[in-house]
Write an enzyme that holds these catalytic residues in place. Structure first.
Site, PDB file in Angstrom:
ATOM      1  N   ASN A 107       0.847  -1.185   0.000  1.00 13.17           N
ATOM      2  CA  ASN A 107       0.000   0.000   0.000  1.00 13.17           C
ATOM      3  C   ASN A 107       0.883   1.235   0.000  1.00 13.17           C
ATOM      4  OD1 ASN A 107      -2.429   1.584   0.270  1.00 13.17           O
ATOM      5  ND2 ASN A 107      -1.928   1.855   2.443  1.00 13.17           N
ATOM      6  N   HIS A 109       0.818   5.231   1.252  1.00 14.27           N
ATOM      7  CA  HIS A 109       0.088   6.098   2.176  1.00 14.27           C
ATOM      8  C   HIS A 109       0.759   7.466   2.186  1.00 14.27           C
ATOM      9  CE1 HIS A 109      -2.543   7.049   5.507  1.00 14.27           C
ATOM     10  NE2 HIS A 109      -1.510   7.597   6.109  1.00 14.27           N
ATOM     11  N   SER A 136       4.788   6.963   2.210  1.00  5.18           N
ATOM     12  CA  SER A 136       5.355   5.680   2.629  1.00  5.18           C
ATOM     13  C   SER A 136       4.722   4.548   1.843  1.00  5.18           C
ATOM     14  CB  SER A 136       5.069   5.421   4.121  1.00  5.18           C
ATOM     15  OG  SER A 136       5.497   6.499   4.926  1.00  5.18           O
ATOM     16  N   ASP A 145      -2.623   0.785   8.023  1.00  4.99           N
ATOM     17  CA  ASP A 145      -1.436   1.603   7.719  1.00  4.99           C
ATOM     18  C   ASP A 145      -0.274   1.284   8.660  1.00  4.99           C
ATOM     19  OD1 ASP A 145      -2.875   2.907   5.692  1.00  4.99           O
ATOM     20  OD2 ASP A 145      -3.659   4.391   7.095  1.00  4.99           O
TER      21      ASP A 145
END
Ligand code: GAR
Length: 196
Positions: A107, A109, A136, A145
């Site tokens: 992911n 972020h 990030s 997260d």
């Protein structure tokens, strides 16, 4: 060659930068772009690039996250991806889904994690008076997260910055960071990449 599925909810600029990076001697190729929103601008961009697309609309499922995720899993299993990149995918996923793809899901972020998990990251960094901000890439685990960091790009916050100007500058770095981390990840390298 590793197959990469890309999950989007919106404009898909990160998806485009990832897809464009997967050429030549890159160890991976884009296999499928999935959106949970029918009007996500990224769907048309994926089609223009000749990538298969799928829509798994979350709305008919209401609060039933498990049913939405079963549908999402069925769609993903058709391409059996080696790697799943969440790229502006704005749905929280349950541990059942995340476990199914453990060790294969990334992911991006828009904050310097572990700071500012969740939403409104640029406004929160400004409100806090932070001198630095950034983005990030991390491995997705059940903690929102919170998975292991794979890459981070940092920029200076300017006095005149608004959430919008900050978001735009961070996004430019997202487009550099995420493809670089994906390539390393596809090569089996999970060490932390720091930019610039
Ligand atoms: C990006 O800034 C991404 O980091 C952020 O949404 C934007 C999507 O833009 N993701 C999150 O906030 C995840 N919680 P894009 O659709 O143009 O890639």
């Amino acid at each position: 060659t590793k197959r990469v599925a890309l999950l989007i909810s919106g404009g898909g600029s990160n998806m485009v930068s990832l897809a464009q990076s997967m050429t030549g001697d890159h160890p991976a190729r884009p296999a499928l772009v999935v959106s949970n929103r029918p009007n996500a601008g990224g769907l048309a961009k994926a089609e223009e690039m000749g990538i298969d697309t799928a829509l798994v609309d979350h709305r008919p499922f209401g609060q039933d996250r498990a049913a939405f995720e079963r549908d999402l899993n069925r769609t993903l299993e058709q391409v059996d991806p080696d790697i799943i990149c969440m790229a502006g995918f704005m749905r929280v996923l349950t541990p059942v889904f995340i476990d199914r793809w453990a060790g294969r899901m990334l992911n991006i972020h828009p904050s310097l994690l572990p700071k500012y998990r969740g939403l409104h990251t640029h406004a929160r960094a400004l409100e806090a008076g932070d001198a630095e901000h950034g983005c990030s890439v991390h491995e997705v685990t059940a903690e929102l997260d919170g998975g292991p960091l794979l890459g981070q790009a940092r920029i200076k916050v300017e006095d005149k910055d608004t959430p919008e100007t900050l978001a735009a500058r961070v996004l430019e770095w997202e487009h550099k960071l995420y493809p670089a981390v994906l390539r390393r990840f596809a090569e089996g390298d999970r060490s932390l990449l720091l930019m610039p």
